[in-house]
Design an enzyme around this catalytic site. Sequence first.
Site, mmCIF file in Angstrom:
data_model
loop_
_atom_site.group_PDB
_atom_site.id
_atom_site.type_symbol
_atom_site.label_atom_id
_atom_site.label_comp_id
_atom_site.label_asym_id
_atom_site.label_seq_id
_atom_site.Cartn_x
_atom_site.Cartn_y
_atom_site.Cartn_z
ATOM 1 C CB CYS A 27 -149.664 -72.671 -19.172
ATOM 2 S SG CYS A 27 -149.234 -74.351 -18.659
ATOM 3 C CG HIS A 62 -153.867 -71.625 -16.390
ATOM 4 N ND1 HIS A 62 -153.680 -70.471 -15.647
ATOM 5 C CD2 HIS A 62 -152.680 -71.874 -16.974
ATOM 6 C CE1 HIS A 62 -152.441 -70.046 -15.775
ATOM 7 N NE2 HIS A 62 -151.802 -70.884 -16.588
#
Length: 458
Positions: free
Chosen positions: A357, A338
Amino acid sequence: MTLKSALSFGAAMALALPATLAAQTAEPENVLPQQAAPAPKAVQQTGQDAPDIEETSQAVVQEIPPEADPNPVGEWSQADARALLTVVEGIGDEGLMPSDYFPLELGAAIDAGPGDELNALASKVFVYLVEDLRDGRTPMDARRQWFVVDPDPDLIPTFTVMEAALESGDIAGELAKLAPEHRDYAALKAELAKTKDAKKRKLIRANLDRWRWLPRDLGRFYLLTNVPEYKLRVTVGDKVLFNYRTIVGKPGRTATPQLAETVQGVVFNPTWTVPQSIVKGEGLGAKVLGNPGWAKANGYTASKSENGFITVVQQPGAGNSLGRMKLDMPNPHAIFIHDTPAKSLFGRDMRALSHGCIRTEHADELAITMAIAGKGATKEEAIEIAASGKYTKVALERKWPVYITYFTMGTDVDGKMKTFGDIYDRDAPVLASLDAARVGNRARETDEEVVAIEQPGA
């Protein structure tokens, strides 16, 4: 960079996709091509009696599915067995150890002539070579946080490799076909050949083996991020179209695991549902409910149920913890790629800063490129969606594999051989396994705990 200029930059880069990408996106998806099994010839089910050679002009084999026999026994001539011994003697070029494959015993069995002893030993050696070249020598308990399940044993069963080798007589050639196709594997082999330093050689061997843990064929279209390098590559064919700096998980419980997943869509202008460890544990829920002005300025909305449970969602916007896009790649670890509003962090050398992440720079460019190349949107549609500021999920017709890897030595984005920091201390068990006896009947899946990342946007 303003949103408008960022989107213009992303659009320009998307337009710059080479003609090969445009041409290949029209082709059927073929991520992991199946290997056709050769006609059965000289292999039989382990534990079954060998065919009567005097009564047949050719060796025969029971008609069994390849996956039914991971330890086949073939009929080996002395010439084929000598070819096998030559492979064993030169296997150090692949970063493996000849002593794992019984060279002295095999030589003695060859000298003794054809028969059950040679068939059994040569077959065992061949099976070991197939397993190590195809799947990697490192046992699963030394592959820390390795959650990739290698499909190669199913796509290229040992049984069919032995059949092809004994049918063609090209023992070395059939085994060579098992090597990873990625050019980094070849580059590491070349580096091993010219390196005398024992410590460096061992590190090269460990990273050669890591390539074997992955699918031999990664596909024509894929994303690959090497965690210790802090880099993400967008690859088509054998060409890296784009590469981006990344931020990965902090060492410890939030270290980024190694995965092979599939990007199914691109989420533009994502929302972020805040985990309860922050809503309740850090008091964010009460703060949002108690200070509407602050909540609105930071894009938070909250709801409270009758039983007192508070849900907090951060709306799309410049300050959203996920930035302006995320790649939808469902997995039990809750790991995805992301954007981030904290762009300055990409300027740091050490970027193990997230809760697991992977944050990527130029995320707008990546999102637009993926949407177009995945045929989820036209160029104009992708730019309009990105600029809208509204949550939009674009499903991809072409699903892109994404590999989250951990190589501490390999070629950098400029093609130069480099070592990368072992940020999670994952080298030690692999290096130790190289000194230990070969482990047979290795597990294909890890039994390590799957820990879903609680704070993907943090």
